[in-house]
Design a protein around this motif. Structure first.
Motif, mmCIF file in Angstrom:
data_model
loop_
_atom_site.group_PDB
_atom_site.id
_atom_site.type_symbol
_atom_site.label_atom_id
_atom_site.label_comp_id
_atom_site.label_asym_id
_atom_site.label_seq_id
_atom_site.Cartn_x
_atom_site.Cartn_y
_atom_site.Cartn_z
ATOM 1 N N ALA A 2 -8.036 13.379 51.982
ATOM 2 C CA ALA A 2 -8.424 13.742 53.416
ATOM 3 C C ALA A 2 -6.867 13.774 53.910
ATOM 4 C CB ALA A 2 -9.268 12.767 54.152
ATOM 5 N N GLN A 3 -6.398 12.420 54.131
ATOM 6 C CA GLN A 3 -5.065 12.522 55.186
ATOM 7 C C GLN A 3 -4.197 13.345 54.902
ATOM 8 O OE1 GLN A 3 -3.234 8.515 55.125
ATOM 9 N NE2 GLN A 3 -3.486 8.504 57.395
ATOM 10 N N GLN A 4 -3.894 13.561 53.791
ATOM 11 C CA GLN A 4 -2.668 14.207 53.297
ATOM 12 C C GLN A 4 -2.844 15.835 53.686
ATOM 13 O OE1 GLN A 4 -4.712 13.019 51.165
ATOM 14 N NE2 GLN A 4 -4.566 13.941 49.236
ATOM 15 N N ASP A 10 -2.554 17.731 64.200
ATOM 16 C CA ASP A 10 -4.052 17.762 64.380
ATOM 17 C C ASP A 10 -4.390 16.541 65.334
ATOM 18 O OD1 ASP A 10 -6.646 16.844 63.788
ATOM 19 O OD2 ASP A 10 -6.555 18.364 62.107
ATOM 20 N N PRO A 11 -5.176 16.826 66.233
ATOM 21 C CA PRO A 11 -5.546 15.449 67.310
ATOM 22 C C PRO A 11 -6.288 14.596 66.498
ATOM 23 C CG PRO A 11 -6.883 17.598 67.671
ATOM 24 C CD PRO A 11 -5.945 18.090 66.709
ATOM 25 N N THR A 12 -6.982 14.949 65.444
ATOM 26 C CA THR A 12 -7.476 13.616 64.616
ATOM 27 C C THR A 12 -6.704 13.048 63.518
ATOM 28 O OG1 THR A 12 -8.410 15.105 63.068
ATOM 29 C CG2 THR A 12 -9.940 14.522 65.147
ATOM 30 N N ALA A 13 -5.357 13.364 63.679
ATOM 31 C CA ALA A 13 -4.491 12.890 62.504
ATOM 32 C C ALA A 13 -4.384 11.231 62.299
ATOM 33 C CB ALA A 13 -2.801 13.457 62.741
ATOM 34 N N GLY A 14 -4.342 10.785 60.938
ATOM 35 C CA GLY A 14 -4.691 9.459 60.773
ATOM 36 C C GLY A 14 -6.145 8.982 60.867
ATOM 37 N N THR A 15 -6.971 9.660 61.211
ATOM 38 C CA THR A 15 -8.478 9.247 61.202
ATOM 39 C C THR A 15 -8.928 10.122 59.741
ATOM 40 O OG1 THR A 15 -9.343 11.218 62.375
ATOM 41 C CG2 THR A 15 -8.962 9.191 63.436
ATOM 42 N N VAL A 16 -9.730 9.123 59.144
ATOM 43 C CA VAL A 16 -10.541 9.667 57.814
ATOM 44 C C VAL A 16 -11.857 9.467 58.050
ATOM 45 C CG1 VAL A 16 -10.605 9.550 55.457
ATOM 46 C CG2 VAL A 16 -8.291 8.961 56.299
ATOM 47 N N THR A 17 -12.712 10.418 58.031
ATOM 48 C CA THR A 17 -14.144 10.369 58.242
ATOM 49 C C THR A 17 -14.992 10.282 57.329
ATOM 50 O OG1 THR A 17 -14.344 12.786 58.423
ATOM 51 C CG2 THR A 17 -13.629 11.798 60.518
ATOM 52 N N GLY A 18 -16.324 10.045 57.426
ATOM 53 C CA GLY A 18 -17.327 9.951 56.368
ATOM 54 C C GLY A 18 -17.224 11.203 55.232
ATOM 55 N N ASP A 19 -16.820 12.318 55.723
ATOM 56 C CA ASP A 19 -16.631 13.519 54.892
ATOM 57 C C ASP A 19 -15.734 13.111 53.619
ATOM 58 O OD1 ASP A 19 -18.208 15.275 56.348
ATOM 59 O OD2 ASP A 19 -16.424 15.851 57.348
ATOM 60 N N ALA A 20 -14.499 12.417 53.878
ATOM 61 C CA ALA A 20 -13.696 12.035 52.943
ATOM 62 C C ALA A 20 -14.847 11.125 51.885
ATOM 63 C CB ALA A 20 -12.595 11.160 53.436
ATOM 64 N N ALA A 292 -11.085 1.458 48.201
ATOM 65 C CA ALA A 292 -10.938 1.983 49.376
ATOM 66 C C ALA A 292 -9.895 2.665 50.025
ATOM 67 C CB ALA A 292 -11.040 0.774 50.370
ATOM 68 N N ARG A 293 -8.620 2.276 49.148
ATOM 69 C CA ARG A 293 -7.372 3.328 49.381
ATOM 70 C C ARG A 293 -7.654 4.513 48.699
ATOM 71 N NH1 ARG A 293 -2.306 1.026 50.609
ATOM 72 N NH2 ARG A 293 -1.318 2.296 49.009
ATOM 73 N N GLU A 294 -8.381 4.539 47.798
ATOM 74 C CA GLU A 294 -8.609 5.831 47.090
ATOM 75 C C GLU A 294 -9.534 6.862 47.716
ATOM 76 O OE1 GLU A 294 -8.575 4.383 42.252
ATOM 77 O OE2 GLU A 294 -10.269 5.671 42.985
ATOM 78 N N VAL A 295 -10.513 6.168 48.419
ATOM 79 C CA VAL A 295 -11.231 6.967 49.540
ATOM 80 C C VAL A 295 -10.474 7.794 50.575
ATOM 81 C CG1 VAL A 295 -13.131 6.964 50.896
ATOM 82 C CG2 VAL A 295 -13.377 5.558 48.600
ATOM 83 N N LEU A 296 -9.695 6.658 51.125
ATOM 84 C CA LEU A 296 -8.883 7.076 52.228
ATOM 85 C C LEU A 296 -7.419 8.108 51.949
ATOM 86 C CD1 LEU A 296 -10.321 5.056 53.649
ATOM 87 C CD2 LEU A 296 -8.397 4.429 54.787
ATOM 88 N N HIS A 297 -6.962 7.816 50.824
ATOM 89 C CA HIS A 297 -5.593 8.585 50.470
ATOM 90 C C HIS A 297 -5.886 9.335 49.256
ATOM 91 C CE1 HIS A 297 -3.814 6.063 53.464
ATOM 92 N NE2 HIS A 297 -4.259 4.753 52.742
ATOM 93 N N GLY A 298 -6.932 9.386 48.597
ATOM 94 C CA GLY A 298 -6.820 10.250 47.274
ATOM 95 C C GLY A 298 -5.802 9.810 46.259
ATOM 96 N N ASP A 299 -5.444 10.864 45.537
ATOM 97 C CA ASP A 299 -4.736 10.402 44.477
ATOM 98 C C ASP A 299 -3.248 9.717 45.114
ATOM 99 O OD1 ASP A 299 -6.386 11.414 42.841
ATOM 100 O OD2 ASP A 299 -5.561 13.489 42.569
#
Lengths: 374, 374
Positions: A2-4, A10-20, A292-299
């Motif tokens: 998501a984040q990358q 983006d106004p939501t930059a830095g947030t990672v939502t349930g979609d991720a 949890a980091r994988e969920v937020l940051h992916g690979d």
């Protein structure tokens, strides 16, 4: 994942939502189903009871082992994500599936664990015998050498040599200890294999597989989850980790040769060392944090070498702890020769020192670790 | 004894001549004779065979132990100085007396060595049993607790507890191992005591004592020695030390938990670990260097804390090496119980890790060491 992909403006930059989270869970569910299909195609005989087969492995069984590993891998990640991001998921659903996933990955892990434990112990016996033999890349041990030496006539006393410490040669005590461990752990492994096969054929497993198939298409998020920020929940997982690490005796662990791990080495308690439990707990919390980091940051999350190093140290801690327990357990076998018991005592102490070494390695890697908010 | 008395403006400032060597040898010879007198007055029963006496010790035997230690101490220093400053001394005389001094200090050292080895092993058994018992300041172990547990009924298997791991309680295996070691090492100690007493009453010893008495009044220097500079010979002793240290595997030793010391831990060879020999050799060379510094610098030489630390690490290395050997030796006793053999195996490995820890400690202290020309 998501984040990358977010633009810096983006106004939501830095947030990672349930979609991720949904994307991560769908990907892991798909991976689970793929591994299950592969496992069924390869016959699921990765831990066939016959020793030769289980030690050497043919192509089919190797694929099957890979498939079982992939199954466990995705089951662990799904279960961990359900735990860490609990408030964003349908409660009834996630609370019913988590114990099932734990049962499944636990059952599938046993067979591999016994095989790895045996390999670790036989390698240690070779090392302790001064045999200048290194395992091959695949980690295979020259089983013929071990059992060959065990067949040598057992003379009284300890110092009877089955030959000079050459490749594959062990003393009688070490050889008998190796043969005993091989017998016991191969039996345990065979049983674990049967249990795993039974589990994979059970209606309980089919219910899990159906659930995961549903997850691959639709993740039961709560209504608010799609726009909710995942980061506070991930941060809470990290906080649980850092709190648990802070409670570890890291000052002691940072002093080489502190001789802590072998305290109780001769204690009457046959249960696992109570001093190991907090380290095992940190190992699990580190894994939750990593997922949890994988969920937020992916690979991108995978490049954190220091966290991987810390995790490897804790895996080694767990493996050595359980191997030491297996050596102590084998020494309780009735009617073993004193030379066998002596070798098992040396082996037990050796593995407890591996436990201590792993704690030192963890302390070193953690010192270097900069823990930032994800 | 020499340098610090020289004025800075003295044209020979910095040189230390044979006179300093003569003074040092006379002082050590006087010390030897004083210790011998004390030893005779206190009856020389420092290692009395009776266990209670040898463990607890009364005032007389403690004085006798001190006297024997002082005898060894001066014998070592005289012998070392004859070796290092060989060219400055009458060759026939020094070559005849050195083997006699080595025989004497070796014979006197055995009794103490067996006692210390037993104490080290019993303390380790207590530690390994998780008994929260620390030795008293004098290092005495609660012998009653050890033998009390050994008297408990021996049930089959290993994990039979002689009670919770409280003060003085050991598991059956540890208790039996302790009782076995106590029996064997007390016997060895008693024999060493007799041998030492015989040695001190022998005509061979009287010849040594007569020689030392002569040395206390007149040191047989060569004609050139009185004005010869001692420093090149002391420097050569230091060079032998640094060469031997350079040949040690210090890079490996500096990596904590390198698992080197337990290689061959189950090897068939009952002889001492060959890997220990270079370290034992460095220990002796460090001692020669230290005594040479004493000759040159007198009491000032004793403030070199780093050298003391390195020497202590090597003493610990030697003690742990020999204790590990004693545990392995005891495990070869015929007809011991498997639980006893197991405990001895754990103990052996524990002491081999002490060996490794001592090498690490030496490496650390040596790294910090600034070796300058004396």
């Amino acid at each position: 994942m998501a984040q990358q992909h977010l633009e810096p403006t983006d106004p939501t930059a830095g947030t990672v939502t349930g979609d991720a989270l949904a994307g991560y869970l769908r990907a892991q569910a798909t991976e689970f189903l793929r591994a299950l299909r592969l496992h069924r195609e390869t016959g699921g005989d990765g831990g066939a009871p016959a020793r030769a087969r289980s030690r050497v492995g043919d192509n089919g069984s190797e694929q099957s082992v890979d498939a079982a590993r992939a199954l466990r891998r995705s089951a662990r990640r799904i279960s961990a994500s359900l735990h860490t991001f609990r408030p964003l998921l349908d409660t009834d659903w996630s609370e019913s599936i988590r114990p099932e996933l734990a049962w499944l990955s636990g059952t599938l892990a046993m067979e591999h664990a016994y095989a790895a434990r045996l390999e670790r112990l036989l390698l240690a016996l070779h090392r302790l015998s001064g045999a200048a033999v290194l395992p091959t890349q695949s980690g295979a041990v020259d089983a013929a050498g071990v059992t060959g030496a065990a067949d040598a006539p057992a003379a009284p006393g300890l110092a009877v040599s089955a030959g000079p410490p050459e490749r594959g040669n062990l003393t009688v005590g070490a050889a008998k200890a190796g043969a005993l461990l091989e017998r016991q752990l191969t039996l345990a492994r065979t049983r674990a294999h049967s249990t795993a096969l039974q589990a994979l054929g059970s209606s309980r497993f089919h219910a899990v597989a159906d659930n995961i198939a549903l997850l691959a298409s639709e993740v039961p998020l709560t209504p608010a989850a799609a726009t909710a920020d995942l980061r506070p929940l991930a941060a809470a997982a990290e906080e649980r980790l850092t709190d648990a690490v802070a409670a570890l005796p890291l000052v002691t662990a940072g002093h080489p040769y502190n001789a802590e791990a072998l305290i109780h080495g001769l204690s009457p308690d046959p249960a696992p060392h109570p001093q190991d439990a907090p380290w095992h707990q940190v190992r699990l919390l580190l894994r939750l944090h990593r997922y949890a980091r994988e969920v937020l940051h992916g690979d991108d999350a995978r490049v954190d070498v220091r966290m991987l190093t810390a995790g490897q140290a804790l895996n080694r801690h767990r493996d050595a702890s359980e191997a030491a327990g297996a050596a102590a357990q084998a020494a309780r076998t009735p009617r073993i020769a004193p030379a066998t018991a002596y070798a098992l005592g040396v082996l037990h102490a050796d593995q407890r020192h591996e436990v201590e070494a792993a704690r030192f390695a963890f302390q070193q890697s953690w010192q270097r670790q900069t823990v930032g908010t994800p």
